[in-house]
Design an enzyme around this catalytic site. Structure first.
Site, short mmCIF file in Angstrom:
data_model
loop_
_atom_site.label_atom_id
_atom_site.label_comp_id
_atom_site.label_asym_id
_atom_site.label_seq_id
_atom_site.Cartn_x
_atom_site.Cartn_y
_atom_site.Cartn_z
N GLU A 165 -7.51 2.41 -3.88
CA GLU A 165 -6.91 1.59 -4.93
C GLU A 165 -8.05 1.06 -5.82
O GLU A 165 -9.09 0.65 -5.30
CB GLU A 165 -6.19 0.43 -4.23
N CYS A 181 -1.40 0.26 -1.12
CA CYS A 181 -1.71 -0.91 -0.29
C CYS A 181 -0.50 -1.78 0.08
O CYS A 181 0.23 -1.46 1.01
CB CYS A 181 -2.79 -1.74 -0.95
N LYS A 233 2.30 0.62 -8.45
CA LYS A 233 2.56 -0.15 -7.23
C LYS A 233 3.84 -0.98 -7.40
O LYS A 233 4.04 -1.62 -8.44
CB LYS A 233 1.36 -1.07 -7.01
N1 GLN Z 1 -1.17 -6.19 2.55
C1 GLN Z 1 -2.44 -5.97 1.97
C2 GLN Z 1 -3.50 -6.77 2.67
O1 GLN Z 1 -3.16 -7.74 3.35
C3 GLN Z 1 -2.42 -6.24 0.48
C4 GLN Z 1 -3.70 -6.01 -0.25
C5 GLN Z 1 -3.50 -5.16 -1.49
O2 GLN Z 1 -2.37 -4.89 -1.89
N2 GLN Z 1 -4.57 -4.68 -2.08
O3 GLN Z 1 -4.65 -6.41 2.65
#
Ligand code: GLN
Length: 429
Positions: free
Chosen positions: A52, A176, A127
């Site tokens: 990402e 993510c 996203k």
């Molecule tokens: N759930 C992910 C985390 O806790 C969210 C981080 C992201 O979206 N970059 O790392």
């Protein structure tokens, strides 16, 4: 022309590139990408996945902070490098980048492009579930929600006689937080992303991430200053780079032809001040298994689970599914027709995370991994982690270094094939 339904094995070579980008240092990150790509070029991967916000860095705190890095899907440094890699390696390249829509709305998204071997854009995914830092720069959610798209591969599907076919895989991108409960507020057991892809029988899921290690100081932290100090101390003792990798990379290559290369940057001895930080953050060349297990748990609908068949007798499942107003046909992987709706299906998930530290507070978990969910053992398994035989962890990188994980995967698919279109070419060794 006769048609028949055939079971085919799609054999793909997947490269997962773990990076440690720093905001403002795009050119340096590009140079390291070139160096990593030149190390894997000879293995001819079919897909190369990047994290990402792979070039820009992740933690932006305002719209003006991110503004210089925003670009359209087919314009900007992510597009340029993906096109170059795709054409040079004759592969699919996937990379996360910050997107701007240059129309009246000027909406910004956290997106990922999929570029084919001709250097054409196959898909641009935005996203859907945002992490809270994205609110700081005014990121919009994907209005289309989770999505699938067809990803074509030439001469990559093989029947039992060894004949090769062109094939399109039902594919998806997740970015993510898409794997987490919506805004961390939705019920944990809704498993929104993995239920969607189990219901849509998605065969290949590519996941650019900037997933945080649990030692990060976040909005929820009770004592962020103390945590910041501990992060700085552990970084120092481990000789950890907050960005980059001093030109040393972790290589983890295991291929069906017997190629096996495992190299890590020179080991660092650590003498960490705090026991908790020490156990969580030491051994940067090893994956964070708690984190890997957590990702696996978030794919619960794709995991075999013995108890599933007992849960929903007596109409309970129908009641639960009503809550989703008929948009969902499964809950925790169970459907009204079948205790485990994913049984006999299979899906490969490619988790491509970043590593490093941003703002002295945000520590990324690395541990990029390739999973295969094999759709077997439905009546037996009890643990929802890497010990569950329905998930094959094909490999994981360490938590702290840039590098590349290269694996051969096989995805079994059922396809109508047309006898006349059969092309027999020798298999790559
Ligand atoms: N759930 C992910 C985390 O806790 C969210 C981080 C992201 O979206 N970059 O790392």
């Amino acid at each position: 022309m006769s048609q028949s339904l055939k079971r085919l094995k799609v054999k793909l070579r997947i490269a997962v590139v773990q990076l440690n980008p720093r905001i403002g240092h795009v050119d340096q990150t590009l140079a390291r990408i070139n160096s990593i790509v030149s190390r894997i070029e000879r293995y001819r991967p079919d897909i190369v996945v990047f994290p990402e916000f792979a070039l820009s860095g992740y933690s932006f705190h305002s719209r003006s902070h991110i503004e210089p890095y925003l670009s359209q899907p087919t314009n900007g440094p992510a597009w340029d490098i993906c096109q170059r890699i795709s054409k040079r390696l004759s592969c699919i390249t996937v990379m996360g980048y910050p997107e701007i829509v240059r129309e009246s709305s000027q909406k910004a998204y956290n997106s990922a492009i999929v570029v084919n071997a001709n250097g054409e854009l196959v898909f641009n995914y935005r996203k859907a579930f945002l992490y809270y830092t994205e609110e700081e720069w005014g990121c919009s959610e994907n209005p289309a929600g989770f999505q699938t798209f067809d990803l074509p591969f030439y001469q990559k599907a093989c029947d039992s006689d060894g004949r090769l076919y062109d094939v399109s895989l039902k594919s998806a991108i997740g970015i993510c937080m898409d794997l987490s409960p919506y805004k961390f507020q939705a019920p944990f057991y809704d498993f929104e992303f993995s239920s969607f892809h189990s219901e849509h029988s998605t065969e290949l899921i590519l996941f650019p991430m900037a997933w945080l290690h649990s030692i990060s100081a976040t909005r929820e932290s009770k004592n962020p200053e103390q945590q910041k100090k501990e992060i700085a101390q552990s970084q120092q003792s481990l000789g950890f780079q907050s960005h980059g990798s001093q030109g040393e990379y972790q290589l983890d290559i295991l291929l069906n032809d017997g190629t096996c290369i495992k190299e890590s940057p020179s080991a660092v001895t650590c003498d960490l001040p705090d026991v908790q930080v020490k156990s969580a953050f030491s051994h940067p060349a090893e994956p964070d298994l708690t984190n890997v297990d957590y990702w696996i748990l978030r794919f619960m609908p794709l995991l075999a689970y013995r108890q599933r068949k007992n849960w929903f007798s007596g109409g309970l499942l129908a009641t639960v599914l009503k809550k989703f107003q008929e948009i969902r046909t499964t809950y925790m992987g169970a459907s009204l027709e079948k205790p485990w709706s994913f049984e006999h299906k299979n899906t490969v998930a490619v988790m491509c995370n970043r590593c490093g530290v941003e703002d002295g507070t945000t520590v990324y978990a690395g541990s990029s991994s390739v999973f295969k969910f094999n759709g077997k053992y439905g009546n037996f398994e009890e643990e929802l982690d890497s010990s569950n035989r329905s998930v094959e962890v094909l490999g994981s990188l360490g938590k702290g270094y840039e590098g590349v994980l290269l694996r051969d995967v096989e995805i079994e698919v059922l396809r109508e094939v047309d006898d006349k279109a059969i092309a027999i070419v020798p298999e790559r060794t």
